[in-house]
Design an enzyme around this catalytic site. Structure first.
Site, mmCIF file in Angstrom:
data_model
loop_
_atom_site.group_PDB
_atom_site.id
_atom_site.type_symbol
_atom_site.label_atom_id
_atom_site.label_comp_id
_atom_site.label_asym_id
_atom_site.label_seq_id
_atom_site.Cartn_x
_atom_site.Cartn_y
_atom_site.Cartn_z
ATOM 1 N N ARG A 86 -4.196 -8.693 9.545
ATOM 2 C CA ARG A 86 -5.112 -7.739 8.938
ATOM 3 C C ARG A 86 -5.790 -8.392 7.741
ATOM 4 N NH1 ARG A 86 -2.700 -4.522 6.349
ATOM 5 N NH2 ARG A 86 -0.545 -4.904 6.834
ATOM 6 N N TYR A 216 -8.144 -9.244 15.997
ATOM 7 C CA TYR A 216 -6.711 -9.059 15.721
ATOM 8 C C TYR A 216 -6.326 -7.571 15.746
ATOM 9 C CZ TYR A 216 -2.340 -8.403 13.383
ATOM 10 O OH TYR A 216 -1.066 -7.987 13.108
ATOM 11 N N LYS A 225 -4.000 1.548 12.604
ATOM 12 C CA LYS A 225 -4.090 1.603 11.147
ATOM 13 C C LYS A 225 -5.331 2.397 10.718
ATOM 14 C CE LYS A 225 -0.442 -0.909 10.749
ATOM 15 N NZ LYS A 225 0.830 -0.266 10.418
ATOM 16 N N HIS A 245 3.021 5.833 7.030
ATOM 17 C CA HIS A 245 3.399 4.541 7.616
ATOM 18 C C HIS A 245 4.924 4.510 7.751
ATOM 19 C CE1 HIS A 245 2.985 -0.142 7.218
ATOM 20 N NE2 HIS A 245 3.037 0.235 8.475
ATOM 21 N N SER A 267 4.767 -3.578 5.842
ATOM 22 C CA SER A 267 4.646 -4.347 7.076
ATOM 23 C C SER A 267 5.643 -5.503 7.107
ATOM 24 C CB SER A 267 3.233 -4.925 7.180
ATOM 25 O OG SER A 267 2.305 -3.891 7.035
ATOM 26 N N CYS A 269 8.864 -5.635 7.390
ATOM 27 C CA CYS A 269 10.139 -5.481 6.678
ATOM 28 C C CYS A 269 11.211 -4.892 7.596
ATOM 29 C CB CYS A 269 9.973 -4.591 5.449
ATOM 30 S SG CYS A 269 9.168 -5.425 4.082
ATOM 31 N N GLY A 270 11.001 -4.949 8.898
ATOM 32 C CA GLY A 270 12.058 -4.540 9.826
ATOM 33 C C GLY A 270 12.010 -3.091 10.261
ATOM 34 N N LYS A 271 10.815 -2.472 10.263
ATOM 35 C CA LYS A 271 10.751 -1.078 10.722
ATOM 36 C C LYS A 271 11.152 -0.973 12.192
ATOM 37 C CE LYS A 271 6.859 1.048 9.663
ATOM 38 N NZ LYS A 271 5.966 0.054 9.016
ATOM 39 N N ASP A 294 6.337 2.864 13.700
ATOM 40 C CA ASP A 294 5.346 2.450 12.689
ATOM 41 C C ASP A 294 4.660 3.611 11.979
ATOM 42 O OD1 ASP A 294 3.977 0.329 11.365
ATOM 43 O OD2 ASP A 294 2.213 0.685 12.590
ATOM 44 N N ASN A 384 2.957 -14.139 12.438
ATOM 45 C CA ASN A 384 2.552 -12.756 12.698
ATOM 46 C C ASN A 384 2.175 -12.564 14.181
ATOM 47 O OD1 ASN A 384 2.042 -10.051 11.866
ATOM 48 N ND2 ASN A 384 -0.159 -10.475 11.754
ATOM 49 N N ARG A 386 2.591 -11.207 17.909
ATOM 50 C CA ARG A 386 2.932 -9.805 18.191
ATOM 51 C C ARG A 386 3.240 -9.558 19.654
ATOM 52 N NH1 ARG A 386 2.631 -5.878 13.770
ATOM 53 N NH2 ARG A 386 2.066 -7.173 12.001
ATOM 54 N N ARG A 417 11.183 -4.958 0.272
ATOM 55 C CA ARG A 417 11.851 -6.247 0.301
ATOM 56 C C ARG A 417 11.971 -6.701 -1.144
ATOM 57 N NH1 ARG A 417 11.773 -10.586 4.196
ATOM 58 N NH2 ARG A 417 10.933 -9.146 5.744
#
Ligand code: OXD
Ligand code: MN
Length: 603
Positions: A86, A216, A225, A245, A267, A269-271, A294, A384, A386, A417
């Site tokens: 992004r 992207y 988003k 979010h 973003s 951080c392990g969601k 998400d 990043n 995906r 984090r």
């Protein structure tokens, strides 16, 4: 692989059925007059359409079919190397006044921006096919569901939107049956995928999005988003709900008692990992199920509780680091029907990334399309990179995921984090204090957005890049929701990333986060204790179950839960500095919360 695809010539009957909706037809014609595509393809979301577009995308080198035995139904796409994340610096909120966008957003004047974008879009689709994608966000029978149409000149976008949204006729039907006739208009063109001509612009007042110059996901899957968060948050404030979010998970005890929890982490951080958590052996009989990984849309339901739906239909997750150890459920989800972007391709047509189980392949093609061996200094997969995968692939998908009114939320978790300062977990005193915890959230930056990695930045409610209007006003909206709830969720803050003096993580995370989740659920049930600290309720070491953990001694746990006055002095300064940037829009209640925490440290 080249993103820019020449026009396709679909077989008879495919792509030729426009929805009979005057507003949509007029708009599409208008965009076509401007962008001058060779032809228009009206997507209906059918399986035949998908098969045809996948073939076409392969023929044009936009996707590569992976080994059918190893990863059935799966494809690899490589983005342009200048286009992998992004771009917050090129993302704009175009409200009539700058104040409406607020100091945390890039603002641009709407009329000028339309002119500029129209200039860029002029003739942009010459020689290309314009796809029109109808889609719906949220379960079709949900009062929260929203219809969108995305125009794009990228087949990759069409293929991804089919995974990430409920795409096709279902959206047209919903629009036909809707009372307010509300729908989002999204225009996307790759142009020449040039970072100098890359802009992601939102027009909240018009329920419209225009995105140019990128391919992207986060910039171009306009459902995600752009609509579900930026435009969504704007609509949510007007309409009295919340667009957040947040992941949504269900947690069921061995006795069959079930709670739902929503959690906001920035973003990467392990969601996705938390949403698919597998409890450790010690927690036999506990089950965690995923509603969303998400985004959460939440409304005040008739029972006086906050209910949440996942507006999406798939997961767009970060690949590197995903393994059977870190997230076995994600691994099972992405072993078929997956659209991968920017991972490495092995010689036998499989995919590989850093952190995948097993030894690295002796040779692979890296995300840039170059030869790669384990000796290479460069990453095989982009950090990043995906996966896009239908949520139906998730073995722990929650059975209530299609429920229109959503699932009742017992707890909201905020987290970031943070190497220091923030204890493993603590609880807010009440909704207002919880809003303050969300408002002061901060995190060290990751690869999900371009820019420096590893710097602490304030990311309130993980919405800094996604709030479609003034952040101070957004906090005011939050403060108004709480008192309208008969039974508001309890609010918590977690930090899986605290480090010891040796610079190593103190907490192993992943499945062990179940131990923290258990404490949270027990707090909701009023059956476990806590210490009242200046920052809120922190568990005493004996309140958390660490039995069977190899690397977490009770001394480590004490360190994980510690609240250090010197660190908090700095933290409170950082919070105050951030609040000052919001000026007079910041609700006074949050300043007061800040001062109360500071005063509690003093007394
Ligand atoms: C995402 C993000 O892609 O938050 O979900 O960046
Ligand atoms: Mn996200």
């Amino acid at each position: 692989m080249d993103n820019l695809a020449p026009a396709i010539t679909p077989p008879r009957g495919l792509g030729t059925n426009p929805p009979m909706h005057r507003g949509v037809l007029n708009w599409v014609q208008e965009v076509a007059r401007l962008t001058q595509p060779e032809n228009i393809f009206w997507c209906d979301g059918s399986a035949e359409e998908n098969t045809y577009l996948l073939e076409e995308a392969q023929r044009q080198g936009i996707v590569h079919k992976l080994n059918e035995e190893k990863v059935p139904g799966s494809y690899l796409h490589r983005s342009n190397t200048n286009d992998v994340a992004r771009v917050e610096q090129f993302t704009f909120i175009c409200t009539p006044t700058k104040a409406e966008a607020g100091p945390t957003n890039n603002w641009a004047e709407p009329a000028e921006t339309y002119l500029k974008l129209n200039g860029m879009l002029k003739g942009a689709m010459e020689g290309r096919t314009m796809f029109v994608i109808p889609y719906i966000m949220g379960p079709p029978d949900s009062p929260l569901a929203k219809v969108g149409f995305e125009i794009t000149d990228s087949i990759y976008v069409v293929l991804s939107m089919r995974i990430m949204t409920r795409m096709g006729d279902v959206a047209v039907q919903r629009l036909e049956g809707s009372e307010n006739g509300e729908w989002n208009r999204g225009v996307h063109s790759l142009l020449d995928v040039n970072p100098d001509r890359r802009l992601i612009c939102h027009f909240p007042q018009d329920n419209a999005i225009i995105s140019v110059g990128s391919g992207y996901g986060g910039n171009v899957l306009l459902s995600k988003k752009c609509l579900a968060l930026r435009i969504g948050s704007y609509l949510a404030r007007q309409q009295g709900w919340l667009a957040e979010h947040m992941l949504i998970l269900g947690v069921e005890s061995p006795e069959g008692q079930k709670h739902y929890v929503a959690a906001a982490f920035p973003s990467a951080c392990g969601k996705t990992n938390f949403a698919m958590l597998i409890p450790p052996e010690r927690f036999q009989g506990w089950k965690v199920t995923t509603v969303g990984d998400d985004i959460a849309w939440m409304q005040i339901a008739e029972d006086g509780r906050l209910h949440a739906v996942n507006p999406e239909n798939g997961y767009f997750g970060v690949v590197p680091g995903t393994s059977h150890k870190s997230n076995a459920n994600a691994m099972k989800s992405i072993e078929r029907d997956t659209l991968y972007t920017n991972v490495a391709l092995t010689d036998d047509g499989d995919v590989w990334w850093e952190g995948k189980d097993g030894a690295p392949p002796a040779h692979a093609i890296d995300w840039k399309g170059a030869d790669w061996t384990p000796e290479s200094k460069k990453k095989a997969a982009h950090p990043n990179s995906r996966f896009a995968v239908p949520m139906r692939n998730n073995p722990v998908l929650d059975p209530e995921v299609e429920k229109g009114e959503g699932v009742p939320i017992s707890a909201i978790i905020f987290g970031g984090r943070r190497s220091n300062t923030m204890p493993l977990v603590f609880q807010a005193r009440d909704w207002e204090h919880g809003t303050f915890l969300g408002a002061t959230m901060a995190s060290e930056t990751t690869a999900a957005a371009t820019g420096a990695v590893g710097q602490v930045r304030r990311d309130p409610m993980a919405m800094l890049p996604f709030c479609g209007y003034n952040m101070g006003q957004y906090f005011r909206h939050w403060l108004k929701i709480g008192p309208r709830l008969k039974n508001p969720p309890l609010i918590f803050h977690v930090n899986w990333f605290r480090k010891g003096a040796d610079g190593k993580f103190l907490w192993p995370g992943f499945g062990h986060n179940m131990r923290v989740l258990e404490w949270i659920i027990d707090r909701c049930e009023g059956r476990v204790g806590a210490n009242e600290a200046p920052i809120g309720f922190v568990p005493r070491p004996e309140d958390l179950d660490i039995e069977g953990m190899q690397n977490v001694s009770s001394a480590t746990l004490t360190e994980l839960l510690s609240v250090k006055a010197d660190e908090w002095e700095k933290e409170l300064e950082g919070q105050e500095k951030f609040f000052k940037t919001l000026g007079s829009d910041l609700p006074e209640e949050l300043n007061a919360q800040h001062d109360k925490v500071a005063a509690r440290f003093k007394s």
